[in-house]
Write an enzyme that holds these catalytic residues in place. Structure first.
Site, PDB file in Angstrom:
ATOM      1  N   GLY A   1       1.149  -6.573 -27.057  1.00 20.40           N
ATOM      2  CA  GLY A   1       1.691  -7.844 -27.530  1.00 20.40           C
ATOM      3  C   GLY A   1       1.864  -8.754 -26.325  1.00 20.40           C
ATOM      4  O   GLY A   1       2.427  -8.332 -25.311  1.00 20.40           O
TER       5      GLY A   1
ATOM      6  N   ASN B   1       4.091  -7.782 -23.156  1.00 19.05           N
ATOM      7  CA  ASN B   1       3.387  -7.510 -21.893  1.00 19.05           C
ATOM      8  C   ASN B   1       3.953  -8.387 -20.780  1.00 19.05           C
ATOM      9  O   ASN B   1       4.140  -7.936 -19.640  1.00 19.05           O
ATOM     10  CB  ASN B   1       1.888  -7.798 -22.033  1.00 19.05           C
ATOM     11  CG  ASN B   1       1.208  -6.887 -23.048  1.00 19.05           C
ATOM     12  OD1 ASN B   1       1.761  -5.856 -23.434  1.00 19.05           O
ATOM     13  ND2 ASN B   1       0.022  -7.271 -23.495  1.00 19.05           N
TER      14      ASN B   1
ATOM     15  N   ASP C   1      -1.757 -11.762 -19.462  1.00 14.03           N
ATOM     16  CA  ASP C   1      -0.298 -11.617 -19.549  1.00 14.03           C
ATOM     17  C   ASP C   1       0.293 -11.328 -18.170  1.00 14.03           C
ATOM     18  O   ASP C   1       1.330 -11.885 -17.786  1.00 14.03           O
ATOM     19  CB  ASP C   1       0.061 -10.492 -20.522  1.00 14.03           C
ATOM     20  CG  ASP C   1      -0.523 -10.745 -21.900  1.00 14.03           C
ATOM     21  OD1 ASP C   1      -0.598 -11.926 -22.289  1.00 14.03           O
ATOM     22  OD2 ASP C   1      -0.919  -9.779 -22.555  1.00 14.03           O
TER      23      ASP C   1
HETATM   24  O1  RIB Z   1      -3.071  -9.957 -24.211  1.00 12.16           O
HETATM   25  C1  RIB Z   1      -3.290  -8.647 -24.625  1.00 12.16           C
HETATM   26  C2  RIB Z   1      -2.529  -8.391 -25.887  1.00 12.16           C
HETATM   27  O2  RIB Z   1      -3.060  -9.167 -26.930  1.00 12.16           O
HETATM   28  C3  RIB Z   1      -2.591  -6.964 -26.399  1.00 12.16           C
HETATM   29  O3  RIB Z   1      -1.601  -6.151 -25.838  1.00 12.16           O
HETATM   30  C4  RIB Z   1      -2.513  -7.121 -27.899  1.00 12.16           C
HETATM   31  O4  RIB Z   1      -1.342  -6.598 -28.455  1.00 12.16           O
HETATM   32  C5  RIB Z   1      -2.627  -8.617 -28.155  1.00 12.16           C
HETATM   33  O5  RIB Z   1      -1.408  -9.195 -28.398  1.00 12.16           O
END
Ligand code: RIB
Length: 299
Positions: free
Chosen positions: A38, A42, A250
């Site tokens: 997510g 992250n 992220d």
């Molecule tokens: O940016 C990577 C993320 O995108 C993954 O961890 C996945 O859950 C989506 O949200």
């Protein structure tokens, strides 16, 4: 003062494949891995590893996936008291990771879609103490807008990772201190197709024209372009052998926020973010691949 991350939390169901399947194609994959993911989560984990104290504001379902996610955040010393637990399924991401490190992701938002502007209002006391607020677009855009308004009222630096790509309300741009699209996202926001640095610069300038104060276009293996009122600057890439790029964006955003929080300049922050993101691509998984500060200091 603190960093507050607001955003999505997912459980990532990952299959390693030789090459990403084409539409209509079935491929036999290799290993299957379950990992916490997510974009919001992250980024919260990455801030915790790179900067220390972080509060994570999210909506996570009352199911075993959600329970596991929250336990993982506690293990990372993330402050979870702003997380709401609706009676919904938690977010799930289905991810294919190819041998060349590229990925393909589909997300079922579940409880992430229930993170509302009212939840932002309910966290006003904590948001008042934030010096940096970091978010993305896996939660409703009206919630992102309310968050940006709240950050502006409290003089916090508002950092927006516009992922996944989607159109934004016009009013959001002028409330955004730093925006960090990749090439696809920059094209979605500006309509400018990016084939080289000149296009990236035009897209960044278009974002400044819309009201953003700092536009950073991330260019994957070509580095990043930082554009402000003072001009544009290319930041060199860090050469690595990528195994899995999931979560690299992220890590970039969280590292950027962490460096700004430490008082580094925007250029220094982008350099640091590039290094952190590059290191994350050398390992599998979103949260498992996020580096710790001492790994970057040791380089
Ligand atoms: O940016 C990577 C993320 O995108 C993954 O961890 C996945 O859950 C989506 O949200």
């Amino acid at each position: 003062m603190s960093i507050v991350v607001v955003g999505s939390a997912n459980t990532d169901l990952v299959i390693q494949v030789d090459a990403l399947p084409e539409p209509g194609e079935t491929v036999l994959g290799g290993a299957f891995v379950t990992a916490s993911g997510g974009k919001g989560a992250n980024q919260a984990v990455a801030v915790a590893r790179l900067s220390g104290a972080v509060q994570f504001l999210a909506s996570i379902g009352r199911d075993h996936f959600g329970d596991d996610l929250i336990q993982k955040y506690r293990d990372e010393s993330i402050d979870t008291h702003l997380i709401q637990r609706p009676d919904q399924t938690s977010g799930i991401a289905m991810i294919y990771v190819a041998k060349n490190g590229q990925n393909s992701i589909a997300v079922a938002p579940g409880s992430n879609a229930l993170l509302s502007p009212a939840h932002i209002d309910g966290a006003e006391a904590e948001l008042k103490k934030a010096s940096i607020v970091l978010t993305q677009l896996e939660i409703p855009v009206e919630t992102v807008l309310r968050l940006a308004e709240t950050a502006a009222q409290n003089d916090a630096t508002f950092v927006l990772d516009p992922a996944p790509a989607q159109a934004l309300p016009d009013g959001l741009y002028a409330l955004t201190d730093v925006i960090t699209p990749n090439e696809t996202e920059a094209t979605a926001l500006t309509g400018i197709s990016i084939k080289g640095e000149r296009d990236a610069r035009r897209a960044a300038e278009s974002l400044l024209h819309k009201g953003v104060k700092n536009a950073i276009i991330t260019l994957a293996e070509k580095g990043a372009l930082l554009c402000t009122e003072q001009g544009a600057q290319h930041i060199d890439p860090v050469a690595v052998k990528a195994v899995d790029t999931t979560g690299a964006g992220d890590t970039f955003n969280a590292a950027l926020a962490s460096a700004l929080y430490r008082g580094e300049s925007m250029v220094q922050a982008v350099v640091f973010a590039n290094r952190a993101a590059a290191l994350s691509t050398t390992r599998l998984g979103a949260q498992p691949s996020i580096p710790f500060l001492d790994e970057l200091q040791a380089e």
